[in-house]
Design a protein around this motif. Structure first.
Motif, PDB file in Angstrom:
ATOM      1  N   ALA A   1      28.385  -2.629 -37.215  1.00 58.41           N
ATOM      2  CA  ALA A   1      28.746  -2.769 -35.881  1.00 58.41           C
ATOM      3  C   ALA A   1      28.591  -3.833 -35.225  1.00 58.41           C
ATOM      4  N   ASP A   2      29.878  -4.507 -34.352  1.00 55.70           N
ATOM      5  CA  ASP A   2      29.699  -5.384 -33.630  1.00 55.70           C
ATOM      6  C   ASP A   2      28.685  -5.369 -32.662  1.00 55.70           C
ATOM      7  N   VAL A   3      27.151  -6.021 -31.985  1.00 57.55           N
ATOM      8  CA  VAL A   3      26.977  -5.057 -31.054  1.00 57.55           C
ATOM      9  C   VAL A   3      26.644  -6.809 -29.641  1.00 57.55           C
ATOM     10  N   ASP A   4      27.267  -6.570 -27.846  1.00 57.58           N
ATOM     11  CA  ASP A   4      26.512  -6.860 -27.467  1.00 57.58           C
ATOM     12  C   ASP A   4      24.628  -7.337 -26.887  1.00 57.58           C
ATOM     13  N   THR A   5      24.350  -7.935 -27.398  1.00 55.71           N
ATOM     14  CA  THR A   5      22.386  -7.684 -27.054  1.00 55.71           C
ATOM     15  C   THR A   5      22.272  -8.496 -25.407  1.00 55.71           C
ATOM     16  N   ASN A   6      23.169  -8.913 -24.966  1.00 56.39           N
ATOM     17  CA  ASN A   6      22.903  -9.343 -23.863  1.00 56.39           C
ATOM     18  C   ASN A   6      22.636  -7.698 -23.055  1.00 56.39           C
ATOM     19  N   HIS A   7      21.579  -7.916 -21.989  1.00 54.39           N
ATOM     20  CA  HIS A   7      20.778  -6.483 -21.319  1.00 54.39           C
ATOM     21  C   HIS A   7      22.273  -5.848 -20.420  1.00 54.39           C
TER      22      HIS A   7
ATOM     23  N   THR B   1       0.434  -1.344   0.102  1.00 53.92           N
ATOM     24  CA  THR B   1      -0.195  -0.078   0.188  1.00 53.92           C
ATOM     25  C   THR B   1       0.655   1.728  -0.010  1.00 53.92           C
ATOM     26  N   ALA B   2       0.315   2.491   0.225  1.00 55.22           N
ATOM     27  CA  ALA B   2       1.115   3.686   0.194  1.00 55.22           C
ATOM     28  C   ALA B   2       1.410   3.970   1.094  1.00 55.22           C
ATOM     29  N   GLY B   3       3.056   4.404   1.533  1.00 60.00           N
ATOM     30  CA  GLY B   3       3.811   4.654   2.275  1.00 60.00           C
ATOM     31  C   GLY B   3       4.641   3.432   2.474  1.00 60.00           C
ATOM     32  N   ASP B   4       4.282   2.288   1.576  1.00 62.75           N
ATOM     33  CA  ASP B   4       5.428   0.661   1.894  1.00 62.75           C
ATOM     34  C   ASP B   4       6.099   1.609   1.857  1.00 62.75           C
ATOM     35  N   THR B   5       7.970   1.037   2.353  1.00 64.06           N
ATOM     36  CA  THR B   5       8.995   0.894   1.790  1.00 64.06           C
ATOM     37  C   THR B   5       9.291  -0.590   2.125  1.00 64.06           C
ATOM     38  N   PHE B   6      10.229  -0.850   1.139  1.00 63.83           N
ATOM     39  CA  PHE B   6      10.615  -2.178   1.109  1.00 63.83           C
ATOM     40  C   PHE B   6      11.630  -2.412  -0.118  1.00 63.83           C
ATOM     41  N   GLU B   7      12.636  -4.021   0.527  1.00 67.41           N
ATOM     42  CA  GLU B   7      13.884  -4.773  -0.449  1.00 67.41           C
ATOM     43  C   GLU B   7      13.727  -5.892  -1.264  1.00 67.41           C
ATOM     44  N   ILE B   8      14.101  -6.166  -2.258  1.00 71.25           N
ATOM     45  CA  ILE B   8      14.174  -6.840  -2.945  1.00 71.25           C
ATOM     46  C   ILE B   8      15.142  -7.256  -3.703  1.00 71.25           C
ATOM     47  N   THR B   9      15.643  -8.382  -3.493  1.00 71.14           N
ATOM     48  CA  THR B   9      17.367  -8.238  -3.594  1.00 71.14           C
ATOM     49  C   THR B   9      17.307 -10.096  -5.347  1.00 71.14           C
ATOM     50  N   LEU B  10      17.651  -9.952  -6.791  1.00 75.00           N
ATOM     51  CA  LEU B  10      16.673 -10.575  -7.851  1.00 75.00           C
ATOM     52  C   LEU B  10      18.065 -11.204  -7.821  1.00 75.00           C
ATOM     53  N   ALA B  11      18.361 -12.551  -8.230  1.00 70.95           N
ATOM     54  CA  ALA B  11      18.936 -13.208  -9.138  1.00 70.95           C
ATOM     55  C   ALA B  11      19.334 -12.479  -9.945  1.00 70.95           C
ATOM     56  N   PRO B  12      20.146 -13.185 -11.009  1.00 68.90           N
ATOM     57  CA  PRO B  12      20.141 -12.494 -12.291  1.00 68.90           C
ATOM     58  C   PRO B  12      18.885 -13.550 -13.047  1.00 68.90           C
ATOM     59  N   VAL B  13      19.108 -14.338 -12.843  1.00 65.19           N
ATOM     60  CA  VAL B  13      17.676 -15.401 -14.048  1.00 65.19           C
ATOM     61  C   VAL B  13      16.361 -14.919 -13.652  1.00 65.19           C
ATOM     62  N   ASP B  14      16.516 -14.190 -12.167  1.00 64.60           N
ATOM     63  CA  ASP B  14      14.970 -13.261 -11.961  1.00 64.60           C
ATOM     64  C   ASP B  14      14.979 -12.014 -12.099  1.00 64.60           C
ATOM     65  N   ALA B  15      16.198 -11.119 -12.973  1.00 66.44           N
ATOM     66  CA  ALA B  15      16.355  -9.942 -13.433  1.00 66.44           C
ATOM     67  C   ALA B  15      16.256  -9.831 -14.991  1.00 66.44           C
TER      68      ALA B  15
ATOM     69  N   GLY C   1      23.681 -10.717 -15.948  1.00 62.77           N
ATOM     70  CA  GLY C   1      24.418 -11.896 -15.096  1.00 62.77           C
ATOM     71  C   GLY C   1      24.985 -10.839 -13.845  1.00 62.77           C
ATOM     72  N   LYS C   2      24.020  -9.915 -13.468  1.00 63.28           N
ATOM     73  CA  LYS C   2      24.005  -9.049 -12.064  1.00 63.28           C
ATOM     74  C   LYS C   2      23.134  -9.483 -11.521  1.00 63.28           C
ATOM     75  N   THR C   3      23.622 -10.080  -9.479  1.00 62.55           N
ATOM     76  CA  THR C   3      22.683  -9.753  -9.024  1.00 62.55           C
ATOM     77  C   THR C   3      22.277  -8.014  -8.097  1.00 62.55           C
ATOM     78  N   LEU C   4      21.088  -7.784  -8.506  1.00 60.48           N
ATOM     79  CA  LEU C   4      20.488  -6.791  -8.594  1.00 60.48           C
ATOM     80  C   LEU C   4      19.415  -6.580  -6.747  1.00 60.48           C
ATOM     81  N   THR C   5      19.427  -5.695  -6.611  1.00 58.12           N
ATOM     82  CA  THR C   5      18.772  -4.829  -5.313  1.00 58.12           C
ATOM     83  C   THR C   5      18.458  -3.672  -4.910  1.00 58.12           C
ATOM     84  N   PHE C   6      16.631  -3.696  -5.563  1.00 63.00           N
ATOM     85  CA  PHE C   6      15.805  -2.820  -5.178  1.00 63.00           C
ATOM     86  C   PHE C   6      15.022  -2.460  -4.494  1.00 63.00           C
ATOM     87  N   ALA C   7      14.968  -0.600  -4.060  1.00 62.71           N
ATOM     88  CA  ALA C   7      14.438  -0.478  -3.131  1.00 62.71           C
ATOM     89  C   ALA C   7      13.754   0.607  -3.065  1.00 62.71           C
ATOM     90  N   LEU C   8      12.520  -0.017  -2.421  1.00 62.77           N
ATOM     91  CA  LEU C   8      11.504   0.716  -3.124  1.00 62.77           C
ATOM     92  C   LEU C   8      10.468   1.369  -2.407  1.00 62.77           C
TER      93      LEU C   8
END
Length: 171
Positions: free
Chosen positions: A128-134, A64-78, A138-145
């Motif tokens: 041009a040679d381009v890398d199509t990886n996002h 709900t409005a006002g909630d704050t939290f963090e979530i860490t996602l492994a590369p497979v989930d990001a 490969g990074k574990t990411l933490t989102f603070a929301l």
């Protein structure tokens, strides 16, 4: 938007399908902060319409409005694991985002699956040679929301499949 009052009870809207959600985020990896919406306007999205990473959207469910939290996602989930075989050659005229290209720059390319972000690896006169990886693959990411606002979507937003207003889609 103010919470609704019903028979002298405060009703707080939870994030569910077809809710329009406004939030701030800060994205970090093991090396530190990568980006934050706090440097600009908060984001706005229509919940349940596949507009963000599935695990991130699932973590927002019920908040709900006002909630704050963090979530860490492994590369497979990001943004997936990095693939070494993700280098492709494309014509320079198909790269969008700049007039002159250098290795390390990020470009956009239109594909059969829509726009795709690529990173320039090597650039010649016509190809041009381009890398199509996002870039975050490969990074574990933490989102603070921080959830700022939750409201019901309008019929037009549901029909269009996205939220309207600041931070959402503008017509």
């Amino acid at each position: 938007m103010a919470p609704l009052l019903s028979a002298n009870r405060l009703i707080i809207m939870q994030i569910t399908n077809n809710a329009v959600v406004q939030f701030h985020y800060t994205l970090s990896d093991a090396s530190g902060e990568l980006e934050s919406s706090r440097k600009a306007a908060p984001l706005l999205y229509l919940h349940g319409h596949n507009q963000m990473l599935p695990k991130l959207e699932a973590a927002l469910e019920g908040k709900t409005a006002g909630d704050t939290f963090e979530i860490t996602l492994a590369p497979v989930d990001a943004y997936g694991e990095r693939r070494d075989d993700a280098i492709q050659s494309v014509q320079v005229k198909h790269l969008q985002g700049a007039k002159k290209w250098k290795p390390g720059m990020v470009a956009w390319v239109n594909t059969d699956q829509g726009e795709r972000q690529v990173t320039i690896v090597k650039v010649g006169m016509f190809k041009a040679d381009v890398d199509t990886n996002h870039p975050l693959a490969g990074k574990t990411l933490t989102f603070a929301l921080e959830v700022l606002n939750v409201r019901e979507a309008t019929a037009e937003e549901i029909a269009h499949g996205h939220a309207h207003g600041e931070g959402g889609h503008q017509h």
